[in-house]
Design an enzyme around this catalytic site. Structure first.
Site, PDB file in Angstrom:
ATOM      1  CG  HIS A 147       2.648  11.206  13.217  1.00 62.28           C
ATOM      2  ND1 HIS A 147       3.406  10.976  12.115  1.00 62.28           N
ATOM      3  CD2 HIS A 147       3.548  11.732  14.249  1.00 62.28           C
ATOM      4  CE1 HIS A 147       4.716  10.865  12.287  1.00 62.28           C
ATOM      5  NE2 HIS A 147       4.799  12.354  13.500  1.00 62.28           N
TER       6      HIS A 147
ATOM      7  CE  LYS B  23      -2.124   6.734   9.553  1.00 65.85           C
ATOM      8  NZ  LYS B  23      -0.859   7.611  10.432  1.00 65.85           N
TER       9      LYS B  23
ATOM     10  CE1 TYR C  80       0.008   8.024   5.118  1.00 68.11           C
ATOM     11  CE2 TYR C  80       1.959   7.748   4.972  1.00 68.11           C
ATOM     12  CZ  TYR C  80       1.458   8.580   5.391  1.00 68.11           C
ATOM     13  OH  TYR C  80       1.648   9.919   5.778  1.00 68.11           O
TER      14      TYR C  80
ATOM     15  CG  ASP D  39       7.649  13.095  14.670  1.00 67.51           C
ATOM     16  OD1 ASP D  39       6.046  13.039  15.103  1.00 67.51           O
ATOM     17  OD2 ASP D  39       8.083  12.386  13.477  1.00 67.51           O
TER      18      ASP D  39
END
Length: 181
Positions: A62, A71, A131, A168
């Site tokens: 992503h 991140k 995250y 996905d």
């Protein structure tokens, strides 16, 4: 905390100093000053996310083409194989990837700067993944790079077909993907 460089210099493994005894452990999971010293990045994290996934779930790869997110990722239960792919056309490591095992046991974190696609596969029975992000989630700008694009060639350490979300399953190849400058 110490920094461990990866094959892509902008992606950094952060390994905390853990203080433990028979009662348990303590470690500092984030310190802005130390993070800047180790990564060379001054960042403001604006959002924290927490996910739980079952064995075999693969999330990714992503990224957000606008409002790109840096991140800082870690695992607090279980184990994952975490991957970052450089999508910056001007980068000498464009199209390259790095992967690292993150687990509750090794307590490592991975810094994935803006400009990268990111994903992970769960290797344990389940995993809880945390995250911090440098920008907010923006669904209109969300993109997905195909997890198994042969042009990228991520070597996922799995011998099973991963469980993928509907989005996905339709990730784009590197050749078709929206990219960063």
């Amino acid at each position: 905390m110490q920094a461990i460089k990866t094959a892509i210099p902008d992606v950094v493994i952060l390994e905390p100093k853990v203080f433990g005894d028979e009662r348990g452990f303590f470690y500092e999971s984030f310190n802005a000053q130390r993070f800047a010293e180790l990564t060379g990045c001054q960042v403001d994290f604006v959002q924290d996310n927490h996910s739980k996934s079952a064995h075999g779930v693969l999330r990714g790869l992503h990224y957000q083409i606008e409002q790109a997110q840096g991140k800082l990722v870690r695992v607090v239960a279980g184990e994952v194989y975490d991957v970052a792919v450089d999508l910056r056309r001007s980068s000498p490591t464009f199209g390259k990837w790095v992967g690292v095992h993150l687990s509750a046991d090794n307590k490592r974190q991975l810094w994935v700067p803006a400009g990268f696609a990111h994903g992970f596969v769960v290797l344990s029975d389940s995993a809880e993944f945390l995250y911090k992000t440098t920008d907010y989630y923006a669904p209109a700008h969300e993109r997905c790079l195909m997890w198994n694009d042969p042009a990228v060639g991520v070597q996922w350490p799995i011998d099973f077909a991963p469980q993928l979300s509907a989005k996905d399953q339709v990730g784009r190849s590197l050749a078709e993907a929206d990219l960063y400058a």
